[in-house]
Design an enzyme around this catalytic site. Structure first.
Site, mmCIF file in Angstrom:
data_model
loop_
_atom_site.group_PDB
_atom_site.id
_atom_site.type_symbol
_atom_site.label_atom_id
_atom_site.label_comp_id
_atom_site.label_asym_id
_atom_site.label_seq_id
_atom_site.Cartn_x
_atom_site.Cartn_y
_atom_site.Cartn_z
ATOM 1 N N ASP A 123 0.852 -1.185 0.000
ATOM 2 C CA ASP A 123 0.000 0.000 0.000
ATOM 3 C C ASP A 123 0.893 1.242 0.000
ATOM 4 O O ASP A 123 2.116 1.118 -0.056
ATOM 5 C CB ASP A 123 -0.917 0.008 1.241
ATOM 6 N N ASP B 81 1.460 4.772 2.289
ATOM 7 C CA ASP B 81 1.094 5.400 3.565
ATOM 8 C C ASP B 81 1.502 6.872 3.579
ATOM 9 O O ASP B 81 2.649 7.190 3.276
ATOM 10 C CB ASP B 81 1.821 4.676 4.710
ATOM 11 N N ASP C 33 -3.293 4.591 2.667
ATOM 12 C CA ASP C 33 -3.652 4.977 4.033
ATOM 13 C C ASP C 33 -3.271 6.425 4.264
ATOM 14 O O ASP C 33 -2.137 6.820 4.009
ATOM 15 C CB ASP C 33 -2.879 4.123 5.059
HETATM 16 N N1 DCP Z 1 1.656 0.751 11.557
HETATM 17 C C1 DCP Z 1 1.300 0.877 12.870
HETATM 18 N N2 DCP Z 1 0.056 0.519 13.276
HETATM 19 C C2 DCP Z 1 -0.829 0.003 12.416
HETATM 20 C C3 DCP Z 1 -0.486 -0.144 11.071
HETATM 21 C C4 DCP Z 1 0.785 0.233 10.667
HETATM 22 O O1 DCP Z 1 2.092 1.327 13.668
HETATM 23 N N3 DCP Z 1 -2.036 -0.374 12.857
HETATM 24 C C5 DCP Z 1 2.983 1.223 11.130
HETATM 25 C C6 DCP Z 1 4.037 0.202 11.006
HETATM 26 C C7 DCP Z 1 4.221 0.018 9.540
HETATM 27 C C8 DCP Z 1 3.706 1.311 8.951
HETATM 28 O O2 DCP Z 1 2.830 1.838 9.903
HETATM 29 O O3 DCP Z 1 5.544 -0.198 9.194
HETATM 30 C C9 DCP Z 1 3.017 1.120 7.659
HETATM 31 O O4 DCP Z 1 2.174 -0.029 7.677
HETATM 32 P P1 DCP Z 1 2.156 -1.036 6.477
HETATM 33 O O5 DCP Z 1 1.319 -2.195 6.878
HETATM 34 O O6 DCP Z 1 1.774 -0.322 5.237
HETATM 35 O O7 DCP Z 1 3.670 -1.541 6.416
HETATM 36 P P2 DCP Z 1 4.822 -1.185 5.412
HETATM 37 O O8 DCP Z 1 4.545 0.090 4.712
HETATM 38 O O9 DCP Z 1 6.055 -1.274 6.210
HETATM 39 O O10 DCP Z 1 4.786 -2.401 4.407
HETATM 40 P P3 DCP Z 1 4.272 -2.441 2.891
HETATM 41 O O11 DCP Z 1 5.459 -2.045 2.084
HETATM 42 O O12 DCP Z 1 3.867 -3.848 2.646
HETATM 43 O O13 DCP Z 1 3.137 -1.490 2.764
HETATM 44 MG MG MG Z 2 2.807 0.424 3.585
#
Ligand code: DCP
Ligand code: MG
Length: 404
Positions: A204, A206, A328
């Protein structure tokens, strides 16, 4: 053959937030195996096991060279008996038998497929499997009631399971910036999550939104969402109020602040290629049959017809001028911005380890909103991530080295 004395030994800190973990992974054979077992544990709601495998995987990711012998792992933290058994299997046989049998299992395959639907978590997937639903086809014919998120998730299944590229993330970033500028001048947008850590793809995109003047960000999210929605950029959106007050992971803050921190889970409609610049993605999207079926084509058999129809589907998919992308959005007041950036940059394990470090080693509570010092009984203000690491007594780790 390499003798024990020649083998490199490693010295690694036990908390992931004390280590520098880049995207350079010298042990992907081992981390892939451990990550799959972590994922399987999480899909089965075995959180303790999941974390144990995640920690082991993160430790292997942080090693500066490839592991070739079990003797190199002596004295390393984070490696439990089970993880060591898996690593030994991979080193000796090239693969882990447990990983292979998990991958083959009907349950794992079904959990992967079903939780691949946006809005479907491990609990829902488990319930469906117990009702005999193992794939999308069976789900579609099951008569299960899906919520709005799940319906959208099912509709855009293929797009949402296709990794998002950095170029797509940047294109969406420009749209979000335009939206934010239009509704409140001076607002700032920061790309967080995996892309901020330098990943080339993600599941996704963010974003964190703020305004340099405290309080100006109040009510910003609904305006941004309305701007995006009116221009046809959103296929789905759900805005939730921040649940900070209820959450256990951080100190409570005044109720009056509660509406200041909101999150929007959305599915963007991203126009492909040159059209990205357009602010009107609603335009033409019908592929005419003539684009694919040329007049000289003759259809004699069912097989040819089937072939032709398959080609048509493929052509249609490649002609689709837009795709669905999970986005997000989070709005934070400027006073919490540094904590929000730190909390939303990840990785998930890095975040978990930061909070564990804060609690266990410093008697502090860290969240995406604030840092509370339980000894001094006060909040520690910060305007940068560097300051937060300093409060925590940690060496500053830049985003590109938080890929634990
Ligand atoms: N996060 C958090 N609490 C949540 C969801 C996410 O603290 N309920 C934080 C930790 C993650 C970041 O936000 O690293 C972004 O969430 P993602 O699930 O999008 O994770 P990534 O961006 O690291 O992975 P991807 O590349 O698959 O999107
Ligand atoms: Mg992400």
């Amino acid at each position: 053959q390499i003798s024990e004395a020649e083998v490199a030994l490693f010295s690694v800190s036990s908390y992931a937030c004390q280590r520098r973990t880049t995207l350079d992974n010298h042990n992907s054979n081992l981390t892939d195996a451990l990550s799959l077992l972590a994922e399987n544990a999480e899909l089965n709601n075995e959180d303790g096991r999941g974390v144990a495998f995640r920690r082991a995987a993160a430790l292997m990711k942080a090693l500066p060279t490839q592991v070739i012998s079990m003797s190199q792992l002596r004295g390393l933290p984070c490696l439990g008996e089970h993880s060591l058994r898996v690593i030994k299997d991979v080193l000796e046989n090239g693969v882990s038998s447990e990983v292979e049998s998990t991958k083959q299992s009907k349950r794992y395959k079904a959990l992967k497929i079903l939780t691949g639907i946006f809005g479907v978590g491990a609990k829902t997937a488990d319930r469906w499997i117990r009702e005999g639903i193992y794939n999308l086809e069976q789900l579609r014919h099951s008569g299960q009631t899906l919520n709005r998120a799940q319906k959208s998730g099912l509709e855009h299944y293929d797009d949402l399971n296709e990794p998002v590229t950095k170029a797509e993330a940047d294109a969406i970033g420009e749209i979000v910036q335009k939206a934010v500028d239009s509704v409140l001048t001076g607002s700032q947008v920061a790309l967080t999550g995996g892309f901020r850590r330098g990943k080339l793809t993600g599941h996704d995109v963010d974003f964190l939104i703020t305004h340099p003047e405290e309080g100006k960000e109040v009510g910003l999210m609904p305006k941004v969402v309305a701007w995006l929605e009116s221009r046809g950029f959103l296929l789905y959106q759900k805005t939730t109020r921040n649940s900070y007050l209820e959450s256990k992971d951080g100190p409570a803050r005044p109720a009056s602040n509660m509406d200041r921190f909101e999150r929007c889970f959305s599915i963007f409609k991203l126009t492909k290629g040159k059209e990205q610049e357009s602010t009107q993605p609603e335009e033409q999207n019908d592929l005419k049959t003539k684009d694919v079926l040329r007049p000289h084509m003759q259809v004699d058999t069912d097989q040819q017809l089937c072939e032709l129809s398959k080609n048509y589907q493929m052509e249609a998919a490649s002609h689709k001028i837009w795709r669905a992308v999970r986005v997000d959005l989070v709005v934070s007041p400027i006073s919490q911005f540094a904590f929000a950036v730190l909390g939303w940059t990840g990785s998930k394990l890095f975040e978990r380890e930061l909070r564990r470090w804060a609690g266990h080693e410093k008697n502090m509570s860290l969240s995406s909103h604030a840092l509370f010092d339980n000894t001094q009984n006060k909040y520690l203000r910060a305007t940068s991530e560097e300051e937060i690491f300093a409060y925590l007594g940690l060496e500053y780790i830049p985003p590109s080295e938080r890929n634990a």
